[in-house]
Design a protein around this motif. Structure first.
Motif, short mmCIF file in Angstrom:
data_model
loop_
_atom_site.label_atom_id
_atom_site.label_comp_id
_atom_site.label_asym_id
_atom_site.label_seq_id
_atom_site.Cartn_x
_atom_site.Cartn_y
_atom_site.Cartn_z
N LYS A 399 0.83 -1.20 0.00
CA LYS A 399 0.00 0.00 0.00
C LYS A 399 0.86 1.25 0.00
CE LYS A 399 -3.41 2.69 2.40
NZ LYS A 399 -4.40 2.82 3.46
N GLN A 400 1.84 1.29 0.89
CA GLN A 400 2.70 2.46 0.97
C GLN A 400 3.60 2.60 -0.26
OE1 GLN A 400 2.30 4.79 3.33
NE2 GLN A 400 0.61 3.47 3.94
N GLY A 401 4.11 1.47 -0.74
CA GLY A 401 4.96 1.51 -1.93
C GLY A 401 4.21 2.00 -3.15
N LEU A 402 3.00 1.50 -3.37
CA LEU A 402 2.20 1.94 -4.52
C LEU A 402 1.79 3.40 -4.38
CD1 LEU A 402 0.01 -1.24 -4.99
CD2 LEU A 402 1.62 -0.30 -6.66
N ASP A 403 1.54 3.84 -3.16
CA ASP A 403 1.21 5.25 -2.95
C ASP A 403 2.40 6.14 -3.30
OD1 ASP A 403 -0.36 7.41 -2.24
OD2 ASP A 403 0.22 7.33 -0.13
#
Length: 668
Positions: A399-403
């Motif tokens: 989630k954080q990486g894609l954000d």
């Protein structure tokens, strides 16, 4: 009467504390009481449960002694044949039974969540003249803590405890008191937990230990808010007092540190949240240069700097620091919006503890901190460290990486992350997700947040064709059926409409090319017809999810309004109705940039900046008035300039916030 229940002060809000578990002396216990049992019987008037005997296989023989029978019970239970084990024991002669055998039956029933069956087994045990041992009561209390869905789990636990006190053979020990506290904590029943703790002695074998304080502080921390923090802080002060008096009996473990830091993070007042900084500084020696946190003196100061105020020296100083602790520290920085300080702590930790090793959940928190600081490329590079360190990705890291990749407008990295997540989904499709740890869970299903970030990046970077392919292969209409993330579902539906609409236009335009063959035109026409249906369906879903989100936001706003109406206003700029005493005090309170952060009453501690020029204008207005005129003027100016905080969206989503659980493993 056991000395465990001798009253002592702890919670100042209560006017009377329990001195014993006698119903005639404590109205509180009356509310949690079942029918009082006699010494050799246990009332089950509130429990109607009958154990059915199974027909035993003729090949099964009854062991000749209790030891062999208990082994057979355990073996049957492990193979999922608990009913056969119960029947085997009931049909065995009394001479071949024992307390140990019945304890095994009760324990195995409790593991399966069959609390009522465990209670009936206790009665059957007594009917056969086998008195429950201390181990029996421990098993039952722990069962009530684990299976806390029953509305009367606390009353049952209280009844068990009273029965132990009334027995000549069993006396409640610290283990049983801690188990009773755990039942109250898991329910949760904070009043019952306060009553039980208040009746414990300060010294002796039944005095609170580290398990007691872990249960108390962890429970109050999960309660959250300023009230939960204050209760957790009082328990922390009691722990420090016990540590100074009984240093060899009370230890400071990692769970206790994490629990008090969690209480700091979950507080609403910024002053309470900032106490986490001082705790980390005192316990781990992590003092940032030029960083000072002002705190009031007294008990709060002692609790924040225990090694100095209580004369413990380095008795509490920790030799290492765990990822969970760092994760909580970073979340405190995020809550206070002091993002650069979070990166400074990470650098200081790596320098102070060279052997420190991160984990996926901490890396996810680090990425979130870097995104908040608008260091998107650095956040993408941090995501790559997970594979380099040989760690496993989690839903939070994706989630954080894609954000981060979305905000960096990096489609190549977005597609790489999506492909890796797709691989893990296929790999973990057969994994039993009901038994995984609450921290660092496996990636086992597609969620709306990660899919929305992937599709949004495809739209922003003009990769419509790839986005359409992802939409179709992920079955996004099933993903949005998960009601856990209503905002992400609505955003995902909006991105689906954008991709279908763009694809429909492109294919319609391409189908009008006269140079194409008839076969190609027919294929394009079929694709256009399919896209048209998909677009109409997406619009219907988008409208439905938008209504769901609006209802969710309305309900959330009402809840926030109710909390504010029932909570006292905290000390801050919004409450102070008098101007600064002099210009010097204002100059000291300003930052180097000439701006001052002002605390407002809001969910999770809100902040806004007021320029020094604006503040000076208000100061001059104050100085030209006196008394009530000053207060009235200040209130009008502030209410006029104050933004509508209810319209702001919280950035602390469950997927990237550290878990509010008591520990990184389990609450068991």
């Amino acid at each position: 009467m056991s000395t465990l229940l001798r009253a002592r002060p702890f919670f100042t809000s209560r006017t009377s504390l329990i001195s014993s578990f006698s119903r005639s002396q404590s109205p509180f216990i009356q509310r949690h009481s079942l029918e009082c049992p006699s010494k050799n019987s246990f009332s089950t008037s509130a429990i109607s449960y009958a154990i059915e005997k199974k027909q035993l296989n003729k090949k099964i023989t009854i062991p000749k002694d209790p030891y062999l029978l208990s082994e057979k019970v355990v073996k049957f239970a492990k193979n999922g044949k608990l009913d056969e084990a119960i029947t085997l024991v009931m049909e065995s002669p009394k001479s071949r039974q024992s307390e140990v055998v019945w304890n095994h039956l009760i324990q195995e029933s409790s593991k399966l969540g069959k609390t009522s069956q465990s209670w009936q087994l206790l009665n059957d045990m007594k009917k056969r003249s086998f008195e429950p041992s201390e181990r029996t009561y421990t098993i039952l209390l722990n069962a009530l803590a684990i299976n806390n869905s029953s509305p009367n789990s606390v009353s049952r636990a209280m009844e068990l405890y009273r029965q132990m006190q009334g027995s000549e053979d069993t006396t409640p020990t610290l283990v049983h008191t801690n188990a009773l506290l755990k039942v109250c904590s898991r329910k949760p029943d904070f009043n019952a937990m306060q009553e039980v703790y208040s009746g414990m002695p300060k010294a002796g074998p039944n005095a609170p230990d580290v398990v007691t304080f872990n249960t108390l502080i962890g429970s109050f921390a999960r309660r959250g808010g300023d009230e939960g923090f204050q209760q957790a802080w009082k328990a922390w002060e009691d722990f420090l007092e016990a540590k100074s008096r009984r240093p060899d009996e009370v230890d400071l473990d990692q769970r206790l540190v994490d629990s008090i830091l969690l209480a700091c993070r979950e507080a609403k007042s910024s002053g309470f949240v900032k106490r986490g900084y001082r705790l980390v500084e005192d316990l781990y020696g992590l003092a940032l240069s030029g960083s000072q946190t002002s705190l009031s003196t007294g008990s709060a100061g002692k609790a924040v700097s225990p090694t100095k105020a209580l004369g413990l020296g380095t008795a509490l100083r920790k030799n290492d620091i765990q990822p969970r602790t760092v994760e909580l520290l970073l979340s405190i920085c995020s809550k206070l919006k002091e993002y650069p300080k979070g990166q400074q702590y990470i650098n200081l930790i790596k320098k102070t503890y060279p052997d420190f090793k991160s984990d996926p959940q901490l890396i996810a928190s680090t990425i979130h901190l870097q995104i908040a600081s608008k260091e998107y490329q650095k956040a993408v590079e941090t995501w790559d460290e997970i594979s380099k360190l040989g760690l496993q990705h989690t839903p939070a890291t994706f989630k954080q990486g894609l954000d981060a990749a979305l905000k960096a407008r990096n489609w190549d990295k977005t597609f790489e992350m999506y492909s890796e997540m797709k691989r893990l989904l296929h790999k973990n499709c057969d994994v039993d997700t009901t038994r995984h740890r609450p921290v660092n869970p496996v990636v086992h299903q597609q969620d709306a947040w990660t899919l929305m970030s992937t599709l949004k990046c495809a739209v922003k970077t003009k990769h419509i064709e790839e986005g359409l392919k992802i939409l179709r292969e992920t079955h996004w209409t099933k993903v949005v059926n998960n009601t856990r993330y209503p905002r992400a579902n609505a955003d995902l539906a909006a991105q689906a409409v954008n991709i279908y609409s763009a694809s429909f236009k492109n294919q319609t335009k391409a189908s009008k090319d006269e140079s194409l063959s008839e076969t190609t035109k027919d294929e394009l026409a079929a694709d256009v017809s399919r896209l048209e249906k998909e677009l109409e369906n997406a619009k219907v879903i988008e409208a439905r999810l938008a209504q769901t989100l609006a209802a969710h936001d309305e309900e959330k706003s009402k809840k926030v309004a109710e909390e504010r109406a029932h909570s006292p206003r905290r000390i801050g700029f919004a409450r102070s109705h008098s101007p600064p005493s002099d210009s010097t005090s204002f100059e000291k309170s300003t930052t180097s940039s000439g701006e001052r952060e002002i605390k407002e009453q809001e969910d999770g501690s809100g902040w806004r900046k007021v320029s020094s020029e604006e503040y000076s204008n208000r100061s001059s207005s104050w100085s030209s008035r006196s008394g009530s005129q000053q207060r009235s003027s200040k209130a009008r100016v502030y209410s006029k300039d104050r933004p509508d905080r209810s319209q702001q969206r919280s950035r602390f989503d469950d997927a990237f916030r550290p878990s509010t659980r008591f520990s990184r493993e389990s609450l068991e």
